[in-house]
Write a protein that holds these residues in place. Structure first.
Motif, PDB file in Angstrom:
ATOM      1  N   ASP A  39       0.803  -1.224   0.000  1.00 16.65           N
ATOM      2  CA  ASP A  39       0.000   0.000   0.000  1.00 16.65           C
ATOM      3  C   ASP A  39       0.835   1.273   0.000  1.00 16.65           C
ATOM      4  OD1 ASP A  39       0.958  -0.083   2.571  1.00 16.65           O
ATOM      5  OD2 ASP A  39      -0.984   0.062   3.548  1.00 16.65           O
ATOM      6  N   ASP A  40       2.139   1.183   0.321  1.00 20.33           N
ATOM      7  CA  ASP A  40       2.974   2.375   0.295  1.00 20.33           C
ATOM      8  C   ASP A  40       3.903   2.410  -0.917  1.00 20.33           C
ATOM      9  OD1 ASP A  40       4.436   0.242   1.199  1.00 20.33           O
ATOM     10  OD2 ASP A  40       5.315   1.271   2.925  1.00 20.33           O
ATOM     11  N   ASP A  41       3.728   1.477  -1.863  1.00 22.43           N
ATOM     12  CA  ASP A  41       4.453   1.514  -3.127  1.00 22.43           C
ATOM     13  C   ASP A  41       3.530   2.066  -4.216  1.00 22.43           C
ATOM     14  OD1 ASP A  41       6.572   0.355  -1.795  1.00 22.43           O
ATOM     15  OD2 ASP A  41       6.090  -1.687  -2.453  1.00 22.43           O
ATOM     16  N   VAL A  42       4.112   2.474  -5.351  1.00 20.39           N
ATOM     17  CA  VAL A  42       3.327   3.093  -6.417  1.00 20.39           C
ATOM     18  C   VAL A  42       3.775   2.553  -7.768  1.00 20.39           C
ATOM     19  CG1 VAL A  42       2.665   5.262  -7.531  1.00 20.39           C
ATOM     20  CG2 VAL A  42       3.124   5.219  -5.066  1.00 20.39           C
ATOM     21  N   LYS A  70      12.423   1.658  -8.561  1.00 24.53           N
ATOM     22  CA  LYS A  70      13.263   2.706  -7.999  1.00 24.53           C
ATOM     23  C   LYS A  70      12.942   2.905  -6.526  1.00 24.53           C
ATOM     24  CE  LYS A  70      12.380   6.974  -9.061  1.00 24.53           C
ATOM     25  NZ  LYS A  70      12.126   8.258  -9.753  1.00 24.53           N
ATOM     26  N   ILE A  71      13.969   3.225  -5.765  1.00 25.28           N
ATOM     27  CA  ILE A  71      13.827   3.609  -4.368  1.00 25.28           C
ATOM     28  C   ILE A  71      14.432   4.998  -4.236  1.00 25.28           C
ATOM     29  CG2 ILE A  71      14.391   3.071  -1.971  1.00 25.28           C
ATOM     30  CD1 ILE A  71      14.676   0.164  -2.745  1.00 25.28           C
ATOM     31  N   GLY A  72      13.594   5.989  -4.004  1.00 26.59           N
ATOM     32  CA  GLY A  72      14.068   7.362  -4.068  1.00 26.59           C
ATOM     33  C   GLY A  72      14.457   7.690  -5.505  1.00 26.59           C
ATOM     34  N   ASN A 139      12.887  -4.919 -19.122  1.00 23.16           N
ATOM     35  CA  ASN A 139      13.887  -3.865 -18.970  1.00 23.16           C
ATOM     36  C   ASN A 139      13.216  -2.494 -18.896  1.00 23.16           C
ATOM     37  OD1 ASN A 139      16.421  -2.727 -18.762  1.00 23.16           O
ATOM     38  ND2 ASN A 139      16.747  -2.653 -20.972  1.00 23.16           N
ATOM     39  N   THR A 140      12.292  -2.364 -17.961  1.00 23.17           N
ATOM     40  CA  THR A 140      11.591  -1.104 -17.729  1.00 23.17           C
ATOM     41  C   THR A 140      11.479  -0.869 -16.224  1.00 23.17           C
ATOM     42  OG1 THR A 140       9.438  -2.229 -17.795  1.00 23.17           O
ATOM     43  CG2 THR A 140      10.214  -1.222 -19.845  1.00 23.17           C
ATOM     44  N   VAL A 141      11.344   0.384 -15.844  1.00 28.85           N
ATOM     45  CA  VAL A 141      11.156   0.752 -14.439  1.00 28.85           C
ATOM     46  C   VAL A 141       9.690   1.126 -14.256  1.00 28.85           C
ATOM     47  CG1 VAL A 141      11.813   2.331 -12.593  1.00 28.85           C
ATOM     48  CG2 VAL A 141      13.531   1.548 -14.242  1.00 28.85           C
ATOM     49  N   THR A 142       8.962   0.335 -13.497  1.00 26.60           N
ATOM     50  CA  THR A 142       7.511   0.521 -13.404  1.00 26.60           C
ATOM     51  C   THR A 142       7.012   0.896 -12.019  1.00 26.60           C
ATOM     52  OG1 THR A 142       7.054  -1.788 -12.806  1.00 26.60           O
ATOM     53  CG2 THR A 142       7.214  -1.269 -15.166  1.00 26.60           C
ATOM     54  N   THR A 143       7.860   0.749 -10.998  1.00 26.22           N
ATOM     55  CA  THR A 143       7.353   0.807  -9.625  1.00 26.22           C
ATOM     56  C   THR A 143       8.284   1.623  -8.736  1.00 26.22           C
ATOM     57  OG1 THR A 143       6.439  -1.404  -9.942  1.00 26.22           O
ATOM     58  CG2 THR A 143       6.569  -0.605  -7.687  1.00 26.22           C
ATOM     59  N   GLU A 144       7.689   2.441  -7.885  1.00 28.15           N
ATOM     60  CA  GLU A 144       8.454   3.192  -6.895  1.00 28.15           C
ATOM     61  C   GLU A 144       8.214   2.570  -5.523  1.00 28.15           C
ATOM     62  OE1 GLU A 144       9.290   7.788  -5.394  1.00 28.15           O
ATOM     63  OE2 GLU A 144       7.848   7.378  -6.997  1.00 28.15           O
ATOM     64  N   ILE A 145       9.292   2.134  -4.884  1.00 30.36           N
ATOM     65  CA  ILE A 145       9.214   1.441  -3.606  1.00 30.36           C
ATOM     66  C   ILE A 145       9.409   2.443  -2.468  1.00 30.36           C
ATOM     67  CG2 ILE A 145      10.157  -0.435  -2.212  1.00 30.36           C
ATOM     68  CD1 ILE A 145       8.827  -1.284  -4.863  1.00 30.36           C
ATOM     69  N   SER A 146       8.636   2.306  -1.431  1.00 30.91           N
ATOM     70  CA  SER A 146       8.697   3.219  -0.295  1.00 30.91           C
ATOM     71  C   SER A 146      10.090   3.251   0.320  1.00 30.91           C
ATOM     72  CB  SER A 146       7.675   2.801   0.768  1.00 30.91           C
ATOM     73  OG  SER A 146       7.875   3.523   1.963  1.00 30.91           O
ATOM     74  N   VAL A 147      10.599   4.454   0.557  1.00 28.31           N
ATOM     75  CA  VAL A 147      11.909   4.615   1.200  1.00 28.31           C
ATOM     76  C   VAL A 147      11.813   4.368   2.701  1.00 28.31           C
ATOM     77  CG1 VAL A 147      13.807   6.229   1.633  1.00 28.31           C
ATOM     78  CG2 VAL A 147      12.598   6.285  -0.549  1.00 28.31           C
ATOM     79  N   THR A 148      10.671   4.699   3.282  1.00 24.67           N
ATOM     80  CA  THR A 148      10.541   4.694   4.742  1.00 24.67           C
ATOM     81  C   THR A 148      10.286   3.312   5.331  1.00 24.67           C
ATOM     82  OG1 THR A 148       8.168   5.169   4.559  1.00 24.67           O
ATOM     83  CG2 THR A 148       9.671   7.046   4.736  1.00 24.67           C
ATOM     84  N   ASP A 149       9.912   2.356   4.495  1.00 25.95           N
ATOM     85  CA  ASP A 149       9.548   1.047   5.054  1.00 25.95           C
ATOM     86  C   ASP A 149      10.098  -0.069   4.178  1.00 25.95           C
ATOM     87  OD1 ASP A 149       8.484  -0.791   6.740  1.00 25.95           O
ATOM     88  OD2 ASP A 149       6.472  -0.720   5.923  1.00 25.95           O
ATOM     89  N   ASN A 150      11.415  -0.115   4.053  1.00 30.45           N
ATOM     90  CA  ASN A 150      12.068  -1.146   3.260  1.00 30.45           C
ATOM     91  C   ASN A 150      12.278  -2.372   4.147  1.00 30.45           C
ATOM     92  OD1 ASN A 150      13.538  -2.720   1.553  1.00 30.45           O
ATOM     93  ND2 ASN A 150      15.059  -1.145   1.062  1.00 30.45           N
TER      94      ASN A 150
END
Length: 219
Positions: A39-42, A70-72, A139-150
């Motif tokens: 829920d905290d990823d996009v 990506k993370i950050g 070979n694509t970047v599709t998702t942004e992972i939460s920095v605060t809850d890795n």
């Protein structure tokens, strides 16, 4: 549960934990493919699901496809091709959980998480899927992972004993098992003395990536 045409929101009556909750979601699913996200990823790529569905539709021998993330501001790319993934899968998890799309069923197998595992339930499932057919990362970047809850970083030391269990479970399925045995033994000894996220740990990660996880296929 809340229903709106295709959407069902299910709320557990009590805290069942991640693994059991994931399996409830799978058991309720009616579709051909499964995509999941914390829920905290996009999902940041507009064609993320469309591209993955097309890949699996065009390649029936493939059971799962992930992507980069990506993370950050830092982009992370896992190995792309099936052979590369198999050469790494006994060492580390070569898929990011919130990026994957996989077939719910293949032949007479319905893919579920092992809810007896406290950690690494995704890695275990990916190895089970890869033991049945081919897998890939686009070979694509599709998702942004939460920095605060890795969580993978936060609970890294707690995961290590389970990771050794997974190695033993799948060592006869995937290549490089002897090297993987030495690697997991080394980690067990190494982190007895070296703290995680220290400078030495980060240097080791770079060495590991270049030595154990080469970009090219291993023949």
């Amino acid at each position: 549960a809340y229903k709106d045409n295709r959407i069902i929101v299910h709320e557990n009556s009590r805290n069942l934990g991640l693994q059991k909750s994931l399996n409830i979601g799978l058991s309720m699913s009616k579709g051909k493919y499964i995509a999941r996200i914390d829920d905290d990823d996009v999902w940041i790529h507009p064609n993320k699901l469309e591209d993955q569905v097309k890949f699996l539709e065009d390649n029936p021998e493939y059971l799962m496809v992930g992507t980069g993330y990506k993370i950050g501001d830092i982009v992370h790319m896992n190995p792309l091709e099936d052979r590369q993934i198999r050469n790494q899968i006994l060492f580390r998890c070569p898929f990011q959980h919130s990026t994957v799309l996989f077939r719910l069923k293949y032949r007479d197998v319905t893919f579920m998480y092992d809810d007896n595992l406290e950690y690494s339930e995704d890695w275990d499932l990916w190895m089970r899927i890869a033991s049945q057919g081919k897998v890939e990362n686009l070979n694509t970047v599709t998702t942004e992972i939460s920095v605060t809850d890795n969580l993978s970083s936060k609970y890294y030391l707690k995961q290590l004993p389970i990771n050794r269990i997974l190695y033993k479970k799948y060592r006869n399925v995937f290549p490089r098992s002897k090297i993987a045995y030495l690697y997991h033994l080394f980690l067990k000894i190494y982190f007895t003395f070296i703290p995680t996220n220290s400078k030495i740990h980060k240097i080791f990660q770079k060495i590991f990536s270049s030595v154990f996880l080469p970009a090219k296929n291993i023949k």
